[in-house]
Write a protein that holds these residues in place. Structure first.
Motif, PDB file in Angstrom:
ATOM      1  N   ALA A  19      55.597  19.188  21.655  1.00  0.00           N
ATOM      2  CA  ALA A  19      54.856  20.127  20.816  1.00  0.00           C
ATOM      3  C   ALA A  19      55.404  20.168  19.395  1.00  0.00           C
ATOM      4  N   ILE A  20      56.693  19.904  19.246  1.00  0.00           N
ATOM      5  CA  ILE A  20      57.347  20.048  17.946  1.00  0.00           C
ATOM      6  C   ILE A  20      57.399  18.744  17.152  1.00  0.00           C
ATOM      7  N   VAL A  21      57.662  17.630  17.808  1.00  0.00           N
ATOM      8  CA  VAL A  21      57.928  16.377  17.103  1.00  0.00           C
ATOM      9  C   VAL A  21      56.810  15.948  16.136  1.00  0.00           C
ATOM     10  N   PRO A  22      55.542  16.247  16.381  1.00  0.00           N
ATOM     11  CA  PRO A  22      54.544  15.860  15.377  1.00  0.00           C
ATOM     12  C   PRO A  22      54.733  16.553  14.031  1.00  0.00           C
ATOM     13  N   ASP A  23      55.456  17.665  14.011  1.00  0.00           N
ATOM     14  CA  ASP A  23      55.673  18.398  12.766  1.00  0.00           C
ATOM     15  C   ASP A  23      56.913  17.941  12.008  1.00  0.00           C
ATOM     16  N   ASP A  24      57.641  16.951  12.512  1.00  0.00           N
ATOM     17  CA  ASP A  24      58.786  16.422  11.762  1.00  0.00           C
ATOM     18  C   ASP A  24      58.270  15.958  10.409  1.00  0.00           C
ATOM     19  N   ASP A  25      58.829  16.502   9.343  1.00  0.00           N
ATOM     20  CA  ASP A  25      58.233  16.276   8.029  1.00  0.00           C
ATOM     21  C   ASP A  25      59.230  16.087   6.897  1.00  0.00           C
ATOM     22  N   GLY A  26      60.449  15.765   7.194  1.00  0.00           N
ATOM     23  CA  GLY A  26      61.440  15.656   6.132  1.00  0.00           C
ATOM     24  C   GLY A  26      62.349  16.857   6.082  1.00  0.00           C
ATOM     25  N   TYR A  27      61.832  18.015   6.495  1.00  0.00           N
ATOM     26  CA  TYR A  27      62.674  19.210   6.575  1.00  0.00           C
ATOM     27  C   TYR A  27      63.317  19.338   7.947  1.00  0.00           C
ATOM     28  N   VAL A  28      62.686  18.744   8.955  1.00  0.00           N
ATOM     29  CA  VAL A  28      63.228  18.825  10.317  1.00  0.00           C
ATOM     30  C   VAL A  28      63.058  17.488  11.018  1.00  0.00           C
ATOM     31  N   SER A  29      64.064  17.163  11.799  1.00  0.00           N
ATOM     32  CA  SER A  29      64.040  15.977  12.649  1.00  0.00           C
ATOM     33  C   SER A  29      64.361  16.464  14.062  1.00  0.00           C
ATOM     34  N   THR A  30      63.554  16.069  15.040  1.00  0.00           N
ATOM     35  CA  THR A  30      63.676  16.579  16.399  1.00  0.00           C
ATOM     36  C   THR A  30      64.005  15.436  17.349  1.00  0.00           C
ATOM     37  N   ARG A  31      64.924  15.717  18.290  1.00  0.00           N
ATOM     38  CA  ARG A  31      65.251  14.724  19.313  1.00  0.00           C
ATOM     39  C   ARG A  31      65.598  15.442  20.615  1.00  0.00           C
ATOM     40  N   MET A  32      65.588  14.676  21.704  1.00  0.00           N
ATOM     41  CA  MET A  32      65.964  15.202  23.014  1.00  0.00           C
ATOM     42  C   MET A  32      67.246  14.547  23.477  1.00  0.00           C
ATOM     43  N   MET A  49      64.766  26.274   3.798  1.00  0.00           N
ATOM     44  CA  MET A  49      65.376  26.246   5.125  1.00  0.00           C
ATOM     45  C   MET A  49      64.761  27.320   6.010  1.00  0.00           C
ATOM     46  N   ARG A  50      64.634  28.517   5.483  1.00  0.00           N
ATOM     47  CA  ARG A  50      64.056  29.613   6.264  1.00  0.00           C
ATOM     48  C   ARG A  50      62.614  29.295   6.659  1.00  0.00           C
ATOM     49  N   SER A  51      61.855  28.782   5.722  1.00  0.00           N
ATOM     50  CA  SER A  51      60.463  28.453   6.003  1.00  0.00           C
ATOM     51  C   SER A  51      60.354  27.396   7.093  1.00  0.00           C
ATOM     52  N   ALA A  52      61.155  26.339   6.994  1.00  0.00           N
ATOM     53  CA  ALA A  52      61.132  25.275   7.993  1.00  0.00           C
ATOM     54  C   ALA A  52      61.535  25.806   9.357  1.00  0.00           C
ATOM     55  N   MET A  53      62.585  26.631   9.388  1.00  0.00           N
ATOM     56  CA  MET A  53      63.050  27.173  10.670  1.00  0.00           C
ATOM     57  C   MET A  53      62.019  28.137  11.258  1.00  0.00           C
ATOM     58  N   ASP A  54      61.422  28.975  10.433  1.00  0.00           N
ATOM     59  CA  ASP A  54      60.378  29.889  10.924  1.00  0.00           C
ATOM     60  C   ASP A  54      59.228  29.114  11.557  1.00  0.00           C
ATOM     61  N   ASP A  55      58.788  28.051  10.886  1.00  0.00           N
ATOM     62  CA  ASP A  55      57.681  27.242  11.411  1.00  0.00           C
ATOM     63  C   ASP A  55      58.036  26.624  12.760  1.00  0.00           C
ATOM     64  N   VAL A  56      59.212  26.025  12.843  1.00  0.00           N
ATOM     65  CA  VAL A  56      59.623  25.371  14.083  1.00  0.00           C
ATOM     66  C   VAL A  56      59.808  26.390  15.202  1.00  0.00           C
ATOM     67  N   LEU A  57      60.463  27.507  14.908  1.00  0.00           N
ATOM     68  CA  LEU A  57      60.688  28.521  15.955  1.00  0.00           C
ATOM     69  C   LEU A  57      59.376  29.112  16.450  1.00  0.00           C
ATOM     70  N   ALA A  58      58.397  29.256  15.571  1.00  0.00           N
ATOM     71  CA  ALA A  58      57.081  29.736  16.013  1.00  0.00           C
ATOM     72  C   ALA A  58      56.449  28.733  16.967  1.00  0.00           C
ATOM     73  N   CYS A  59      56.559  27.444  16.644  1.00  0.00           N
ATOM     74  CA  CYS A  59      56.009  26.406  17.532  1.00  0.00           C
ATOM     75  C   CYS A  59      56.764  26.349  18.856  1.00  0.00           C
ATOM     76  N   VAL A  60      58.076  26.523  18.820  1.00  0.00           N
ATOM     77  CA  VAL A  60      58.873  26.552  20.054  1.00  0.00           C
ATOM     78  C   VAL A  60      58.415  27.699  20.934  1.00  0.00           C
ATOM     79  N   LYS A  61      58.226  28.873  20.348  1.00  0.00           N
ATOM     80  CA  LYS A  61      57.804  30.033  21.122  1.00  0.00           C
ATOM     81  C   LYS A  61      56.449  29.797  21.778  1.00  0.00           C
ATOM     82  N   VAL A  62      55.505  29.236  21.041  1.00  0.00           N
ATOM     83  CA  VAL A  62      54.178  28.964  21.602  1.00  0.00           C
ATOM     84  C   VAL A  62      54.277  27.959  22.742  1.00  0.00           C
TER      85      VAL A  62
END
Length: 84
Positions: A19-32, A49-62
């Motif tokens: 759910a998260i990896v498609p949003d990797d955009d230069g501000y975040v890199s995701t791996r397992m 940083m706050r904006s990137a983290m807020d976006d990712v955490l919202a997607c994690v919650k969903v």
């Protein structure tokens, strides 16, 4: 900044990762790594940083809600409509 989330079930970890990896955009890199989903954040300012983290955490919650891990909505602690 690095953020790690670990799940009891690898299928849930994979669902969150997918759910998260498609949003990797230069501000975040995701791996397992096993049952962990690891987010590496990079930003030029605290605001980015706050904006990137807020976006990712919202997607994690969903994605966690969709997997049945979370049954109630998280409170918006500071009234800015972003998940904290």
């Amino acid at each position: 900044m690095t953020l790690e989330t670990e799940y009891d079930d690898i299928r849930v970890a994979e669902a969150v990762y997918r759910a998260i990896v498609p949003d990797d955009d230069g501000y975040v890199s995701t791996r397992m790594e096993g049952k962990k989903v690891i987010f590496e954040f990079k930003a030029e300012s605290a605001g980015q940083m706050r904006s990137a983290m807020d976006d990712v955490l919202a997607c994690v919650k969903v994605s966690e809600e969709a997997s049945g891990l979370v049954s109630v909505s998280a409170p918006d602690l500071d009234g800015d409509s972003l998940l904290e």
